[in-house]
Enzyme design. Structure first.
Site, PDB file in Angstrom:
ATOM      1  N   CYS A 138      -0.519  -7.600   1.403  1.00 28.73           N
ATOM      2  CA  CYS A 138      -0.140  -6.423   2.205  1.00 28.73           C
ATOM      3  C   CYS A 138       1.373  -6.248   2.237  1.00 28.73           C
ATOM      4  CB  CYS A 138      -0.669  -6.556   3.635  1.00 28.73           C
ATOM      5  SG  CYS A 138      -2.455  -6.649   3.719  1.00 28.73           S
ATOM      6  N   ARG A 168      -8.796  -2.333   1.663  1.00 25.12           N
ATOM      7  CA  ARG A 168      -7.646  -1.503   1.238  1.00 25.12           C
ATOM      8  C   ARG A 168      -8.178  -0.140   0.821  1.00 25.12           C
ATOM      9  NH1 ARG A 168      -3.760  -5.418   0.973  1.00 25.12           N
ATOM     10  NH2 ARG A 168      -4.661  -7.479   0.624  1.00 25.12           N
TER      11      ARG A 168
HETATM   12  C1  BEZ Z   1      -3.161 -10.364   1.892  1.00 24.01           C
HETATM   13  O1  BEZ Z   1      -2.535 -11.222   1.295  1.00 24.01           O
HETATM   14  O2  BEZ Z   1      -2.691  -9.260   2.137  1.00 24.01           O
HETATM   15  C2  BEZ Z   1      -4.560 -10.658   2.308  1.00 24.01           C
HETATM   16  C3  BEZ Z   1      -5.334 -11.467   1.512  1.00 24.01           C
HETATM   17  C4  BEZ Z   1      -6.624 -11.770   1.926  1.00 24.01           C
HETATM   18  C5  BEZ Z   1      -7.116 -11.255   3.109  1.00 24.01           C
HETATM   19  C6  BEZ Z   1      -6.337 -10.412   3.872  1.00 24.01           C
HETATM   20  C7  BEZ Z   1      -5.056 -10.109   3.473  1.00 24.01           C
END
Ligand code: BEZ
Length: 237
Positions: free
Chosen positions: A53, A136
């Protein structure tokens, strides 16, 4: 243990974007009303203070001006609270350096959605992936508040922001020039003219009687649309 497979409504392409009011990092918004007359990308991310993110927010923030010049505003959402959002965005600006991006300030609104009210309205909670985090999701919404494109990615897969920009430009080009855009189209590439709606038009096209139109077969005809003409219409410079 069985996961909670509660089914949430999914808005669809061609429908009015579901409306809501929300608290954001830039104050309260009334969506999509506040965005009438502009394109807007509403997107969700799973959680603040997570690496994928963070890479996405930095990329989107760096590209924000490019999206704005194409007449499109950005609005983010996660099911975290406002103070988490503020702390995360401050950390990004003050501490994170990634792929040459640093000191990145996120100035587009980030919605707090602790109750998941908005995320559920937009089908962003997909229990097979996570009950507690939004996937997402990307909604490209036109100036009349109609959903024009929906793209979903799972938690582990960071988005391609060049593709989101390409999709926005292609949608605007299709509207402006009444054409369709073929696979991997970019401004300057040939565009697809609407399929012949009568035997006469099909014959004329195959006989080469429509100037500037080139046909692979009667149902698959293209024409040139130069890059400058496209960009003059869909992007301010
Ligand atoms: C992230 O790195 O943004 C992420 C990865 C797995 C679950 C939720 C967020």
């Amino acid at each position: 243990m069985e996961t909670n497979k509660e089914i949430y409504a999914m808005p669809r392409i061609g429908e009015q974007a579901p409306s809501f009011t929300a608290v954001t990092t830039q104050g309260e918004i009334n969506f999509p009303k506040d965005y009438e007359g502009s394109w807007v990308i509403l997107f969700s991310h799973p959680a603040d203070f997570t690496p994928v993110c963070t890479s996405e927010f930095m990329t989107f923030a760096v590209m924000e001006e490019q999206f704005n010049k194409a007449g499109c505003k950005l609005v983010g959402l996660s099911v975290d609270g406002l103070y988490s959002h503020i702390a995360w965005l401050r950390t990004i600006k003050e501490k994170i350096e990634y792929k040459g991006m640093k000191n990145v300030e996120v100035t587009f609104p980030l919605i707090e959605d602790i109750t998941m009210e908005v995320a559920k309205k937009y089908g962003m909670i997909q229990p097979g992936e996570s009950n507690t985090k939004a996937v997402r999701a990307v909604f490209i919404i036109d100036p009349k508040g109609i959903i024009r494109t929906i793209i979903y990615y799972p938690l582990s897969l960071g988005r391609n922001f060049d593709e989101l920009y390409r999709a926005l430009i292609a949608l605007k080009t299709a509207d402006e020039f009444s054409i369709a855009t073929p696979a991997d189209w970019r401004p300057g590439d040939d565009v697809i003219v609407p399929t012949a709606g009568s035997c006469g038009t099909a014959k004329n096209r195959m006989d080469g009687k429509e100037e500037g139109v080139e046909c692979k077969d009667w149902f698959f005809c293209t024409k040139k649309l130069d890059k400058d003409t496209v960009l003059k219409k869909v992007v301010t410079r």
